[in-house]
Design a protein around this motif. Sequence first.
Motif, short mmCIF file in Angstrom:
data_model
loop_
_atom_site.label_atom_id
_atom_site.label_comp_id
_atom_site.label_asym_id
_atom_site.label_seq_id
_atom_site.Cartn_x
_atom_site.Cartn_y
_atom_site.Cartn_z
N GLY A 1 0.81 -1.22 0.00
CA GLY A 1 0.00 0.00 0.00
C GLY A 1 0.84 1.26 0.00
O GLY A 1 0.54 2.23 -0.72
N TRP A 2 1.91 1.28 0.78
CA TRP A 2 2.77 2.45 0.84
C TRP A 2 3.48 2.67 -0.50
O TRP A 2 3.64 3.80 -0.95
N MET A 3 3.87 1.57 -1.14
CA MET A 3 4.53 1.68 -2.44
C MET A 3 3.55 2.18 -3.51
O MET A 3 3.88 3.05 -4.33
N VAL A 4 2.33 1.65 -3.48
CA VAL A 4 1.31 2.03 -4.46
C VAL A 4 0.88 3.48 -4.27
O VAL A 4 0.60 4.20 -5.24
N LEU A 5 0.85 3.92 -3.01
CA LEU A 5 0.33 5.26 -2.70
C LEU A 5 1.06 6.35 -3.46
O LEU A 5 0.43 7.30 -3.95
N ILE A 6 2.38 6.24 -3.56
CA ILE A 6 3.15 7.31 -4.18
C ILE A 6 2.74 7.49 -5.63
O ILE A 6 2.54 8.62 -6.11
N ALA A 7 2.59 6.38 -6.35
CA ALA A 7 2.14 6.47 -7.75
C ALA A 7 0.72 7.02 -7.83
O ALA A 7 0.40 7.83 -8.71
N ALA A 8 -0.14 6.59 -6.91
CA ALA A 8 -1.53 7.06 -6.91
C ALA A 8 -1.61 8.56 -6.65
O ALA A 8 -2.38 9.28 -7.30
N GLU A 9 -0.80 9.04 -5.71
CA GLU A 9 -0.84 10.48 -5.40
C GLU A 9 -0.30 11.32 -6.54
O GLU A 9 -0.74 12.45 -6.74
N MET A 10 0.65 10.78 -7.29
CA MET A 10 1.17 11.54 -8.44
C MET A 10 0.07 11.86 -9.43
O MET A 10 -0.03 12.99 -9.92
N LEU A 11 -0.76 10.85 -9.73
CA LEU A 11 -1.78 11.03 -10.76
C LEU A 11 -3.07 11.63 -10.20
O LEU A 11 -3.76 12.38 -10.89
N ALA A 12 -3.41 11.29 -8.94
CA ALA A 12 -4.64 11.82 -8.35
C ALA A 12 -4.44 13.22 -7.77
O ALA A 12 -5.41 13.89 -7.42
N GLN A 13 -3.17 13.66 -7.66
CA GLN A 13 -2.84 14.97 -7.11
C GLN A 13 -3.31 15.12 -5.66
O GLN A 13 -3.70 16.21 -5.23
N ASN A 14 -3.28 14.01 -4.92
CA ASN A 14 -3.50 14.09 -3.48
C ASN A 14 -2.29 14.76 -2.86
O ASN A 14 -1.15 14.36 -3.14
N PRO A 15 -2.46 15.79 -2.03
CA PRO A 15 -1.31 16.59 -1.57
C PRO A 15 -0.41 15.87 -0.57
O PRO A 15 -0.25 16.29 0.58
N GLY A 16 0.19 14.77 -1.02
CA GLY A 16 1.11 14.02 -0.18
C GLY A 16 2.48 13.95 -0.82
O GLY A 16 2.84 14.77 -1.67
N LEU A 17 3.27 12.94 -0.44
CA LEU A 17 4.63 12.82 -0.95
C LEU A 17 4.66 12.56 -2.45
O LEU A 17 5.57 13.02 -3.15
N GLY A 18 3.69 11.79 -2.96
CA GLY A 18 3.65 11.54 -4.39
C GLY A 18 3.49 12.82 -5.19
O GLY A 18 4.17 13.04 -6.21
N LYS A 19 2.58 13.68 -4.75
CA LYS A 19 2.38 14.97 -5.43
C LYS A 19 3.62 15.85 -5.28
O LYS A 19 3.98 16.59 -6.21
N PHE A 20 4.29 15.77 -4.12
CA PHE A 20 5.52 16.54 -3.93
C PHE A 20 6.56 16.14 -4.97
O PHE A 20 7.20 17.00 -5.59
N VAL A 21 6.75 14.82 -5.17
CA VAL A 21 7.72 14.34 -6.14
C VAL A 21 7.33 14.79 -7.55
O VAL A 21 8.18 15.26 -8.33
N TRP A 22 6.05 14.67 -7.89
CA TRP A 22 5.59 15.05 -9.23
C TRP A 22 5.76 16.55 -9.46
O TRP A 22 6.19 16.97 -10.54
N ASP A 23 5.42 17.35 -8.47
CA ASP A 23 5.55 18.81 -8.60
C ASP A 23 7.01 19.21 -8.80
O ASP A 23 7.31 20.11 -9.61
N GLU A 24 7.91 18.58 -8.06
CA GLU A 24 9.33 18.90 -8.22
C GLU A 24 9.85 18.46 -9.59
O GLU A 24 10.67 19.14 -10.20
#
Length: 360
Positions: free
Chosen positions: A294-317
């Motif tokens: 779940g933790w591994m999947v979350l980062i990819a999910a946040e990148m595309l869903a733009q949930n304001p977490g670590l995944g979105k942070f990585v995508w924004d940078e």
Amino acid sequence: MTTVDPDYAREAEREARKARTFTRINKADAWFRVLGLSWITPILKAAAGDNPRAQIKDIWLLLGVPLVAIAAFLVIWGALAPRVQTSLGAVPGPAEVWHEAVLLNEDAAAKAAKQAKFETMVAARNEKLIAAGKADQVKAIAYTGAPSYYEQIWTSIKTVFFGFLIGSAIAIPLGILAGLSPYANSAINPLVQIFKPVSPLAWLPIVTMVVSAAVATNDGLFSKSFLISAITVTLCSLWPTLINTALGVASIDKDLVNVSKVLKMNTWTKITKLVLPSALPLIFTGLRLSLGVGWMVLIAAEMLAQNPGLGKFVWDEFQNGSSSSLAKIMVAVFTIGIIGFLLDRVMFALQSLFTFSNNR
């Protein structure tokens, strides 16, 4: 009449104290292992006077070798990083990444102070309105500033636990059902085999369309981006728990099953008193695997869903493309890895509390 040798009495007392000390150290060792701090045990034993040569060997194996490996990794990274050129410049080395981590910490402190100042101003405004008899004009104004790095970390942790808990609530009952009934197992197994390998990138468009149709707003705790990320985590992480639960239930000693029949246990009593205690070790193994997935999947999910977490942070940078973006992304990579390790330790600690091994 006999007398007690004072030296013998003192020696006996010293040995008794030493034995009590080692008993406490051995009890604490179980928790040191859970927390990933097993190297503390030989240090304590050496300090208590137990065969320093043997303890030094254990200290070197448990602490020295990992530290040397980390140091070697940092040296190799620092030597090779400047030679790798990208469109944003050379790959940052350890010093640059650490510098960006410090800057992110300072930025988080500045944003926290700014938010506190805003909230103080809003509170003072509302107090003035109340004092002036205009209580109907009092408003709770939400702070709309950009989230800090720590707030993004907290958003990711909340999201993964929400999705993980939903997945566990689905997987454990289905796993118990599959383990108890060969018919249920035969029905559930094909679905597991089909959906278990599906990538989160395949689930995301479906989840996005369903959530967008069901949720009209992107505000509040259960915003669209939050739900999309959490449900994607659920769909990808429930399978290890389901499989391990079914295996644990199906592996219960047949003698115990026969005893439950002799005692004429009803289904609920059988599950709570017999099935769950016997299957808990494998259930927790599945939960640990599911949380990691779940933790591994979350980062990819946040990148595309733009949930304001670590995944979105990585995508924004990545989208930002500034000279410091690579270093910030690497800070996020280490953050993701460290948090993943800590989440696993939390689950391992819970497993140690609720299950029994040969040593407990």
